[in-house]
Enzyme design. Structure first.
Site, PDB file in Angstrom:
ATOM      1  N   ALA A  10       0.827  -1.209   0.000  1.00  0.00           N
ATOM      2  CA  ALA A  10       0.000   0.000   0.000  1.00  0.00           C
ATOM      3  C   ALA A  10       0.862   1.259   0.000  1.00  0.00           C
ATOM      4  CB  ALA A  10      -0.922  -0.003   1.218  1.00  0.00           C
ATOM      5  N   SER A  75       3.571  -6.652   2.158  1.00  0.00           N
ATOM      6  CA  SER A  75       2.559  -5.952   2.946  1.00  0.00           C
ATOM      7  C   SER A  75       1.154  -6.223   2.383  1.00  0.00           C
ATOM      8  CB  SER A  75       2.891  -4.457   2.977  1.00  0.00           C
ATOM      9  OG  SER A  75       2.135  -3.788   3.955  1.00  0.00           O
ATOM     10  N   ASP A 190       9.675  -4.755  12.480  1.00  0.00           N
ATOM     11  CA  ASP A 190       8.560  -4.173  11.724  1.00  0.00           C
ATOM     12  C   ASP A 190       7.585  -3.456  12.651  1.00  0.00           C
ATOM     13  OD1 ASP A 190       6.349  -3.769   9.940  1.00  0.00           O
ATOM     14  OD2 ASP A 190       7.077  -5.451   8.744  1.00  0.00           O
ATOM     15  N   HIS A 217       9.851  -2.711   7.970  1.00  0.00           N
ATOM     16  CA  HIS A 217       8.812  -3.024   6.987  1.00  0.00           C
ATOM     17  C   HIS A 217       9.283  -2.755   5.556  1.00  0.00           C
ATOM     18  CE1 HIS A 217       4.755  -4.234   6.134  1.00  0.00           C
ATOM     19  NE2 HIS A 217       4.471  -3.115   5.475  1.00  0.00           N
TER      20      HIS A 217
END
Length: 237
Positions: A10, A75, A190, A217
């Site tokens: 995203a 993700s 993360d 991340h």
């Protein structure tokens, strides 16, 4: 050698693979990337973006390849590769979840995230997008990226995310999605998808192998060489 199709998460785009793609290619692999609709440099209006549209674009890219692919999702891209595997399971050799959402049948990103710690998003109702709060982007997504210039450039390239793919549940079966080998690469530093959440997902939906990275991340930025090595090893398994 293998063919990799890399799917970003995203708010990002295919630019996240800029350090990974050439290194995999230098090892002899073929690598295909794309901007998901409404992401990166793709200007699809966010109101038109759905999980189905993501899956259509990724499936089309997979069908262009001459052999089965190793499909990697980062993700939110985990939902995309999950639903894509249901559609074109016969074209996929392995699924690799890179600190990614690994949903069960009937789950959406929002339902899967309920009760879990994660990014703080702000809703723009006018264009139906979500965007991370600017003051939290660095610590949430890039907390282990040591190159300050790279970190700043990456933060500037992030875009608001279309809302609909967060709300649409995946519809998968054991006969199709379940027939594809799954590998999970977890990241212990993360702050977007905490390691406890990652481990809950890859336990609920077991994977043939779990690889652990001491990374944030954005392992494609903070630990690109290590990530390339892991993906190369996955191709040999």
């Amino acid at each position: 050698m293998s063919t990799f199709v890399l799917v970003h998460g995203a708010c990002q785009g295919e630019w996240v693979w800029e350090k990974v793609k050439p290194e995999l290619e230098a090892l002899g692999h073929k690598v295909a990337t794309l901007d998901l609709p409404g992401s990166g440099q793709d200007m699809t209006p966010p109101q038109q973006v759905t999980l189905d549209l993501y899956v259509e674009k990724v499936s089309d890219l997979i069908k262009q390849q001459n052999e089965k692919v190793i499909l990697v999702g980062h993700s939110m891209g985990g939902l995309v590769i999950t639903q894509t595997a249901e559609k074109v399971h016969d074209k996929i050799d392995k699924l690799v979840y890179l600190c990614a959402f690994l949903p069960k049948n009937g789950e959406s990103l929002i339902s899967k995230s309920e009760g879990e710690k994660g990014p703080e998003f702000e809703l723009n109702e006018a264009d139906m997008t979500l965007g991370p709060k600017l003051e939290t982007v660095e610590e949430t997504f890039f907390n282990a990226v040591e190159d300050e210039a790279l970190k700043l450039a990456s933060m500037k390239r992030c875009r608001p995310q279309a809302l609909a793919p967060f709300t649409q549940p995946v519809i998968i079966t054991e006969e199709k999605f379940g027939s594809v080998d799954r590998i999970y690469i977890e990241t212990t530093l993360d702050n977007a998808i905490p390691i406890s959440f990652q481990r809950r997902m890859n336990t609920e939906t077991p994977c043939s192998k779990v690889i652990t990275m001491e990374a944030d991340h954005a392992p494609f930025l903070s630990k690109p060489e290590e990530l390339v090595n892991h993906l190369n090893q996955v191709s040999k398994s």
